[in-house]
Design a protein around this motif. Structure first.
Motif, PDB file in Angstrom:
ATOM      1  N   ASP A 150       0.480  -0.892  -0.022  1.00  0.00           N
ATOM      2  CA  ASP A 150       0.079  -0.096   0.211  1.00  0.00           C
ATOM      3  C   ASP A 150       1.117   1.262  -0.148  1.00  0.00           C
ATOM      4  OD1 ASP A 150      -2.225  -1.610   0.155  1.00  0.00           O
ATOM      5  OD2 ASP A 150      -1.812  -1.369   2.643  1.00  0.00           O
ATOM      6  N   GLU A 151       2.063   1.043   1.181  1.00  0.00           N
ATOM      7  CA  GLU A 151       2.892   2.370   0.738  1.00  0.00           C
ATOM      8  C   GLU A 151       3.983   2.699  -0.477  1.00  0.00           C
ATOM      9  OE1 GLU A 151       4.094   3.254   5.344  1.00  0.00           O
ATOM     10  OE2 GLU A 151       4.446   1.074   4.430  1.00  0.00           O
ATOM     11  N   LEU A 152       4.345   1.829  -1.048  1.00  0.00           N
ATOM     12  CA  LEU A 152       4.548   1.922  -3.029  1.00  0.00           C
ATOM     13  C   LEU A 152       3.682   2.281  -3.360  1.00  0.00           C
ATOM     14  CD1 LEU A 152       7.191  -1.098  -2.033  1.00  0.00           C
ATOM     15  CD2 LEU A 152       7.955   0.902  -1.312  1.00  0.00           C
ATOM     16  N   ALA A 153       2.463   2.150  -3.198  1.00  0.00           N
ATOM     17  CA  ALA A 153       1.342   2.241  -4.167  1.00  0.00           C
ATOM     18  C   ALA A 153       1.444   3.937  -3.921  1.00  0.00           C
ATOM     19  CB  ALA A 153       0.322   1.455  -3.953  1.00  0.00           C
ATOM     20  N   ALA A 154       1.578   4.911  -3.073  1.00  0.00           N
ATOM     21  CA  ALA A 154       1.055   5.575  -2.867  1.00  0.00           C
ATOM     22  C   ALA A 154       2.160   6.698  -2.882  1.00  0.00           C
ATOM     23  CB  ALA A 154       0.204   5.665  -0.964  1.00  0.00           C
ATOM     24  N   GLN A 155       3.250   6.202  -3.386  1.00  0.00           N
ATOM     25  CA  GLN A 155       4.149   6.935  -3.587  1.00  0.00           C
ATOM     26  C   GLN A 155       4.593   8.807  -4.354  1.00  0.00           C
ATOM     27  OE1 GLN A 155       8.399   5.309  -5.597  1.00  0.00           O
ATOM     28  NE2 GLN A 155       6.850   3.365  -5.209  1.00  0.00           N
ATOM     29  N   THR A 156       3.367   8.478  -5.012  1.00  0.00           N
ATOM     30  CA  THR A 156       3.463   9.200  -6.251  1.00  0.00           C
ATOM     31  C   THR A 156       2.604  10.490  -4.772  1.00  0.00           C
ATOM     32  OG1 THR A 156       1.114   8.120  -6.666  1.00  0.00           O
ATOM     33  CG2 THR A 156       2.859   7.909  -8.070  1.00  0.00           C
ATOM     34  N   GLU A 157       1.651  10.462  -3.903  1.00  0.00           N
ATOM     35  CA  GLU A 157       1.522  11.439  -3.467  1.00  0.00           C
ATOM     36  C   GLU A 157       2.624  12.716  -2.634  1.00  0.00           C
ATOM     37  OE1 GLU A 157      -1.579   9.726  -0.039  1.00  0.00           O
ATOM     38  OE2 GLU A 157      -2.167   8.854  -1.236  1.00  0.00           O
ATOM     39  N   PHE A 158       3.540  12.351  -2.594  1.00  0.00           N
ATOM     40  CA  PHE A 158       5.229  12.443  -1.720  1.00  0.00           C
ATOM     41  C   PHE A 158       4.892  13.830  -3.310  1.00  0.00           C
ATOM     42  CE2 PHE A 158       3.560   9.751   0.906  1.00  0.00           C
ATOM     43  CZ  PHE A 158       4.293   9.877   2.419  1.00  0.00           C
ATOM     44  N   ASP A 159       5.710  14.696  -1.867  1.00  0.00           N
ATOM     45  CA  ASP A 159       6.323  16.166  -3.259  1.00  0.00           C
ATOM     46  C   ASP A 159       7.665  15.352  -4.332  1.00  0.00           C
ATOM     47  OD1 ASP A 159       4.548  17.786  -2.256  1.00  0.00           O
ATOM     48  OD2 ASP A 159       5.925  18.278  -0.490  1.00  0.00           O
ATOM     49  N   ALA A 160       8.282  14.010  -3.463  1.00  0.00           N
ATOM     50  CA  ALA A 160       9.789  13.532  -4.122  1.00  0.00           C
ATOM     51  C   ALA A 160       9.556  12.926  -3.513  1.00  0.00           C
ATOM     52  CB  ALA A 160      11.048  14.852  -3.944  1.00  0.00           C
ATOM     53  N   VAL A 161      10.983  11.489  -4.069  1.00  0.00           N
ATOM     54  CA  VAL A 161      10.316  10.568  -4.604  1.00  0.00           C
ATOM     55  C   VAL A 161      12.163   9.597  -4.548  1.00  0.00           C
ATOM     56  CG1 VAL A 161      10.982   7.620  -5.166  1.00  0.00           C
ATOM     57  CG2 VAL A 161       8.358   9.000  -5.120  1.00  0.00           C
ATOM     58  N   ILE A 162      13.158   9.408  -3.151  1.00  0.00           N
ATOM     59  CA  ILE A 162      14.424   8.866  -3.397  1.00  0.00           C
ATOM     60  C   ILE A 162      14.493   7.561  -2.692  1.00  0.00           C
ATOM     61  CG2 ILE A 162      16.048   9.565  -1.458  1.00  0.00           C
ATOM     62  CD1 ILE A 162      15.034  12.066  -0.612  1.00  0.00           C
ATOM     63  N   VAL A 163      15.268   7.443  -4.289  1.00  0.00           N
ATOM     64  CA  VAL A 163      15.368   5.756  -4.089  1.00  0.00           C
ATOM     65  C   VAL A 163      16.932   5.569  -2.721  1.00  0.00           C
ATOM     66  CG1 VAL A 163      16.318   3.370  -5.437  1.00  0.00           C
ATOM     67  CG2 VAL A 163      13.949   5.038  -6.600  1.00  0.00           C
ATOM     68  N   ASN A 164      16.943   4.502  -2.089  1.00  0.00           N
ATOM     69  CA  ASN A 164      17.807   3.713  -1.606  1.00  0.00           C
ATOM     70  C   ASN A 164      18.442   3.102  -1.825  1.00  0.00           C
ATOM     71  OD1 ASN A 164      20.011   4.492   1.028  1.00  0.00           O
ATOM     72  ND2 ASN A 164      17.988   2.936   2.361  1.00  0.00           N
ATOM     73  N   ASP A 165      19.297   3.323  -2.869  1.00  0.00           N
ATOM     74  CA  ASP A 165      19.750   1.784  -3.451  1.00  0.00           C
ATOM     75  C   ASP A 165      21.246   2.229  -2.626  1.00  0.00           C
ATOM     76  OD1 ASP A 165      21.401  -0.011  -4.805  1.00  0.00           O
ATOM     77  OD2 ASP A 165      20.829   0.884  -6.502  1.00  0.00           O
ATOM     78  N   ASP A 166      21.998   3.121  -3.192  1.00  0.00           N
ATOM     79  CA  ASP A 166      23.120   3.640  -2.780  1.00  0.00           C
ATOM     80  C   ASP A 166      22.721   4.532  -1.699  1.00  0.00           C
ATOM     81  OD1 ASP A 166      26.488   3.796  -2.054  1.00  0.00           O
ATOM     82  OD2 ASP A 166      26.077   6.088  -2.695  1.00  0.00           O
ATOM     83  N   LEU A 167      23.348   4.181  -0.911  1.00  0.00           N
ATOM     84  CA  LEU A 167      23.022   4.636   0.889  1.00  0.00           C
ATOM     85  C   LEU A 167      23.010   6.925   0.958  1.00  0.00           C
ATOM     86  CD1 LEU A 167      21.409   5.292   3.840  1.00  0.00           C
ATOM     87  CD2 LEU A 167      23.864   4.708   4.991  1.00  0.00           C
ATOM     88  N   GLU A 168      24.834   6.630   0.373  1.00  0.00           N
ATOM     89  CA  GLU A 168      25.672   8.226   0.290  1.00  0.00           C
ATOM     90  C   GLU A 168      24.625   8.636  -0.505  1.00  0.00           C
ATOM     91  OE1 GLU A 168      27.356   9.693   2.551  1.00  0.00           O
ATOM     92  OE2 GLU A 168      27.245   7.779   3.568  1.00  0.00           O
ATOM     93  N   THR A 169      24.299   8.519  -2.041  1.00  0.00           N
ATOM     94  CA  THR A 169      23.500   9.066  -2.808  1.00  0.00           C
ATOM     95  C   THR A 169      22.167   9.054  -2.050  1.00  0.00           C
ATOM     96  OG1 THR A 169      24.807   7.808  -4.428  1.00  0.00           O
ATOM     97  CG2 THR A 169      22.955   8.708  -5.766  1.00  0.00           C
ATOM     98  N   ALA A 170      21.495   8.694  -1.973  1.00  0.00           N
ATOM     99  CA  ALA A 170      20.185   9.148  -1.183  1.00  0.00           C
ATOM    100  C   ALA A 170      20.070  10.188   0.281  1.00  0.00           C
ATOM    101  CB  ALA A 170      19.837   7.320  -0.338  1.00  0.00           C
ATOM    102  N   LEU A 171      20.911  10.136   0.592  1.00  0.00           N
ATOM    103  CA  LEU A 171      21.501  10.578   1.524  1.00  0.00           C
ATOM    104  C   LEU A 171      22.015  12.333   1.074  1.00  0.00           C
ATOM    105  CD1 LEU A 171      21.864  12.187   4.722  1.00  0.00           C
ATOM    106  CD2 LEU A 171      25.147  11.490   3.895  1.00  0.00           C
ATOM    107  N   ALA A 172      22.626  12.027  -0.753  1.00  0.00           N
ATOM    108  CA  ALA A 172      22.900  13.447  -0.695  1.00  0.00           C
ATOM    109  C   ALA A 172      21.659  14.015  -1.315  1.00  0.00           C
ATOM    110  CB  ALA A 172      23.831  13.274  -2.225  1.00  0.00           C
ATOM    111  N   GLU A 173      20.558  12.836  -1.955  1.00  0.00           N
ATOM    112  CA  GLU A 173      19.209  13.601  -2.665  1.00  0.00           C
ATOM    113  C   GLU A 173      18.812  14.296  -1.540  1.00  0.00           C
ATOM    114  OE1 GLU A 173      16.861  11.242  -5.416  1.00  0.00           O
ATOM    115  OE2 GLU A 173      19.013  10.464  -5.152  1.00  0.00           O
TER     116      GLU A 173
END
Ligand code: ADP
Ligand code: 5GP
Length: 190
Positions: free
Chosen positions: A157-180
């Motif tokens: 349900d949560e993944l299906a609702a991600q478009t409601e958010f201002d932005a989506v950050i993918v946590n693949d590489d942690l440091e890249t996600a941190l920078a985003e």
């Protein structure tokens, strides 16, 4: 205050259990100790190493209900069989004083905050894949199988609702996600 001189907007970070919210927030706070992380109330039992008043305020169901009834929570929701909520006053105080506030909460709570704190930026942390999410939640080793199943079911349900958010950050590489995350929060890296 943000680098461009603007007052930091409160930030809501939501994402399925096991995606890495706690890990990412810990890294963010190492680099930006000025950010205040809201401490939630919960009826969940403490995990090993969790401290009352630091990781959560651990409450009985009765005490939690009293907080709900007295309007003491900015938002609250049931998640995988337990209740979680954000104490209202500490958030209001910090927002009033221009302190950057971070709420790490699940989907229903984020939806409530859209109404009660509409100035907040809402960010969704997504896993690179559902398989990786399951690997992480199992790898963490903090939940019994039944709780893992509940959390994975809720993750759909949560993944299906991600478009409601201002932005989506993918946590693949942690440091890249941190920078985003820093970028979306209008913080500079160090
Ligand atoms: P959440 O707070 O969203 O429930 P956690 O921060 O507890 O998730 O992370 C769940 C597990 O995933 C932990 O074991 C953590 O070390 C691991 N993890 C977090 N981010 C990453 C990442 N970018 N790559 C690989 N493993 C990660
Ligand atoms: P956990 O039991 O893994 O610590 O948290 C389970 C879920 O509850 C996570 O998605 C977390 O973001 C969410 N959560 C933690 N605190 C709050 C809160 O105050 N309100 C809401 N709505 N969710 C919360």
């Amino acid at each position: 205050m943000a680098p461009d001189g603007s007052i930091a907007r409160p930030t809501v970070l939501t994402g399925p259990s096991g995606v890495g919210k706690g890990t990412l927030v810990a890294r963010l706070r190492e680099r930006h100790p000025e950010i205040w992380l809201s401490v939630s109330a919960t009826t969940r039992a403490p995990r090993s190493g969790e401290i009352d008043g630091i990781h959560y305020f651990f409450h009985s169901k009765e005490r939690f209900n009293e907080l709900v009834q007295s309007g003491g929570l900015l938002e609250w929701a049931e998640f995988a069989g337990n209740c979680y909520g954000t104490p209202r006053q500490p958030v209001s105080e910090r927002v009033a004083n221009g302190i950057p506030v971070l709420l790490e909460i699940e989907l229903e709570g984020a939806r409530q905050v859209r109404k009660s704190l509409p100035e907040a930026i809402q960010l969704f942390l997504a896993p690179p894949s559902v398989e990786e999410l399951e690997k992480r939640i199992r790898g963490r080793g903090t939940e019994a199988e039944e709780a893992i199943q509940r959390r994975l079911k809720r993750a759909q349900d949560e993944l299906a609702a991600q478009t409601e958010f201002d932005a989506v950050i993918v946590n693949d590489d942690l440091e890249t996600a941190l920078a985003e995350l820093e970028n979306k929060m209008n913080l500079t890296g160090t």
